[in-house]
Design a protein around this motif. Structure first.
Motif, PDB file in Angstrom:
ATOM      1  N   LYS A 119      26.673  47.141  38.562  1.00  0.00           N
ATOM      2  CA  LYS A 119      27.344  45.873  38.286  1.00  0.00           C
ATOM      3  C   LYS A 119      28.457  46.083  37.249  1.00  0.00           C
ATOM      4  O   LYS A 119      29.558  45.546  37.396  1.00  0.00           O
ATOM      5  CB  LYS A 119      26.313  44.854  37.760  1.00  0.00           C
ATOM      6  CG  LYS A 119      26.858  43.486  37.552  1.00  0.00           C
ATOM      7  CD  LYS A 119      27.167  42.817  38.862  1.00  0.00           C
ATOM      8  CE  LYS A 119      27.551  41.375  38.623  1.00  0.00           C
ATOM      9  NZ  LYS A 119      27.943  40.685  39.826  1.00  0.00           N
ATOM     10  N   GLU A 122      31.329  47.767  38.926  1.00  0.00           N
ATOM     11  CA  GLU A 122      32.029  46.799  39.777  1.00  0.00           C
ATOM     12  C   GLU A 122      32.934  45.900  38.929  1.00  0.00           C
ATOM     13  O   GLU A 122      34.098  45.669  39.275  1.00  0.00           O
ATOM     14  CB  GLU A 122      30.993  45.933  40.519  1.00  0.00           C
ATOM     15  CG  GLU A 122      31.623  44.901  41.429  1.00  0.00           C
ATOM     16  CD  GLU A 122      30.568  44.012  42.060  1.00  0.00           C
ATOM     17  OE1 GLU A 122      30.883  42.821  42.276  1.00  0.00           O
ATOM     18  OE2 GLU A 122      29.445  44.482  42.333  1.00  0.00           O
ATOM     19  N   LEU A 123      32.431  45.434  37.803  1.00  0.00           N
ATOM     20  CA  LEU A 123      33.232  44.563  36.938  1.00  0.00           C
ATOM     21  C   LEU A 123      34.412  45.300  36.331  1.00  0.00           C
ATOM     22  O   LEU A 123      35.517  44.754  36.223  1.00  0.00           O
ATOM     23  CB  LEU A 123      32.359  43.968  35.834  1.00  0.00           C
ATOM     24  CG  LEU A 123      31.312  42.946  36.281  1.00  0.00           C
ATOM     25  CD1 LEU A 123      30.389  42.590  35.123  1.00  0.00           C
ATOM     26  CD2 LEU A 123      31.988  41.700  36.837  1.00  0.00           C
ATOM     27  N   SER A 125      35.904  47.862  37.637  1.00  0.00           N
ATOM     28  CA  SER A 125      36.834  48.202  38.733  1.00  0.00           C
ATOM     29  C   SER A 125      37.739  47.005  39.050  1.00  0.00           C
ATOM     30  O   SER A 125      38.886  47.180  39.457  1.00  0.00           O
ATOM     31  CB  SER A 125      36.071  48.595  39.985  1.00  0.00           C
ATOM     32  OG  SER A 125      35.340  49.774  39.751  1.00  0.00           O
ATOM     33  N   ARG A 126      37.269  45.796  38.879  1.00  0.00           N
ATOM     34  CA  ARG A 126      38.059  44.599  39.165  1.00  0.00           C
ATOM     35  C   ARG A 126      39.217  44.451  38.184  1.00  0.00           C
ATOM     36  O   ARG A 126      40.262  43.924  38.535  1.00  0.00           O
ATOM     37  CB  ARG A 126      37.185  43.343  39.054  1.00  0.00           C
ATOM     38  CG  ARG A 126      36.245  43.168  40.186  1.00  0.00           C
ATOM     39  CD  ARG A 126      35.506  41.869  40.046  1.00  0.00           C
ATOM     40  NE  ARG A 126      34.423  41.780  40.999  1.00  0.00           N
ATOM     41  CZ  ARG A 126      33.489  40.860  40.966  1.00  0.00           C
ATOM     42  NH1 ARG A 126      33.498  39.946  40.004  1.00  0.00           N
ATOM     43  NH2 ARG A 126      32.554  40.840  41.872  1.00  0.00           N
ATOM     44  N   ASP A 127      39.040  44.878  36.966  1.00  0.00           N
ATOM     45  CA  ASP A 127      40.072  44.728  35.950  1.00  0.00           C
ATOM     46  C   ASP A 127      41.288  45.602  36.221  1.00  0.00           C
ATOM     47  O   ASP A 127      42.376  45.342  35.732  1.00  0.00           O
ATOM     48  CB  ASP A 127      39.505  45.057  34.551  1.00  0.00           C
ATOM     49  CG  ASP A 127      38.512  43.996  34.109  1.00  0.00           C
ATOM     50  OD1 ASP A 127      38.517  42.888  34.674  1.00  0.00           O
ATOM     51  OD2 ASP A 127      37.710  44.290  33.180  1.00  0.00           O
ATOM     52  N   ARG A 128      41.139  46.632  36.972  1.00  0.00           N
ATOM     53  CA  ARG A 128      42.257  47.556  37.189  1.00  0.00           C
ATOM     54  C   ARG A 128      43.155  47.066  38.229  1.00  0.00           C
ATOM     55  O   ARG A 128      43.459  46.592  39.055  1.00  0.00           O
ATOM     56  CB  ARG A 128      41.727  48.934  37.582  1.00  0.00           C
ATOM     57  CG  ARG A 128      41.048  49.562  36.402  1.00  0.00           C
ATOM     58  CD  ARG A 128      40.626  50.935  36.736  1.00  0.00           C
ATOM     59  NE  ARG A 128      40.029  51.524  35.526  1.00  0.00           N
ATOM     60  CZ  ARG A 128      39.824  52.768  35.347  1.00  0.00           C
ATOM     61  NH1 ARG A 128      40.103  53.619  36.273  1.00  0.00           N
ATOM     62  NH2 ARG A 128      39.290  53.209  34.262  1.00  0.00           N
TER      63      ARG A 128
END
Length: 128
Positions: A119, A122-123, A125-128
């Motif tokens: 998790k 995943e979180l 990875s979203r910021d990039r």
């Protein structure tokens, strides 16, 4: 001359260790190394009737027998009966049940930690 009961007790343990090691093709020298003892210390332990339970547990693991096996006098039974009866236990010792439950809890904890880490990845990875 009467034989002291402790002499007989320890001689049964020693005989069972020797017989089981021989049956498995393990020399007593190798057994000593496997349980992290010197050969001299191992032989002294046997000759002075001073085996510790902790040491006997290590011996039992190497020789693939439950600790209780070493206390029984198997000399009157035939080799076949001794070998076959030791592997036909009706149920595993109680310690295995508690160890199994402990391992299940540990697996559950590790799976939970893995989900948490996934998790986080995943979180991030979203910021990039």
């Amino acid at each position: 001359m009467a034989v002291k009961q402790s002499d007989n007790f320890f001689s049964v343990i020693e005989r069972n260790i020797r017989q089981q090691a021989k049956a498995l093709g393990i020399t007593l020298s190798d057994l000593a190394k496997h349980i992290e003892m010197t050969e001299a210390g191992f032989y002294k332990m046997l000759s002075t009737d001073s085996i510790k339970v902790k040491t006997l547990k290590k011996v039992s693991e190497v020789l693939r027998q439950p600790v209780a096996y070493f206390f029984d006098d198997h000399s009157s039974a035939s080799s076949y009966e001794t070998a076959s009866s030791s592997f036909n236990l009706a149920e595993p010792p109680a310690q295995y049940g508690s160890e199994k439950e402990g391992l299940r809890k540990q697996i559950s904890l590790l799976e939970s930690q893995l989900k948490d880490k996934e998790k986080i990845i995943e979180l991030l990875s979203r910021d990039r």
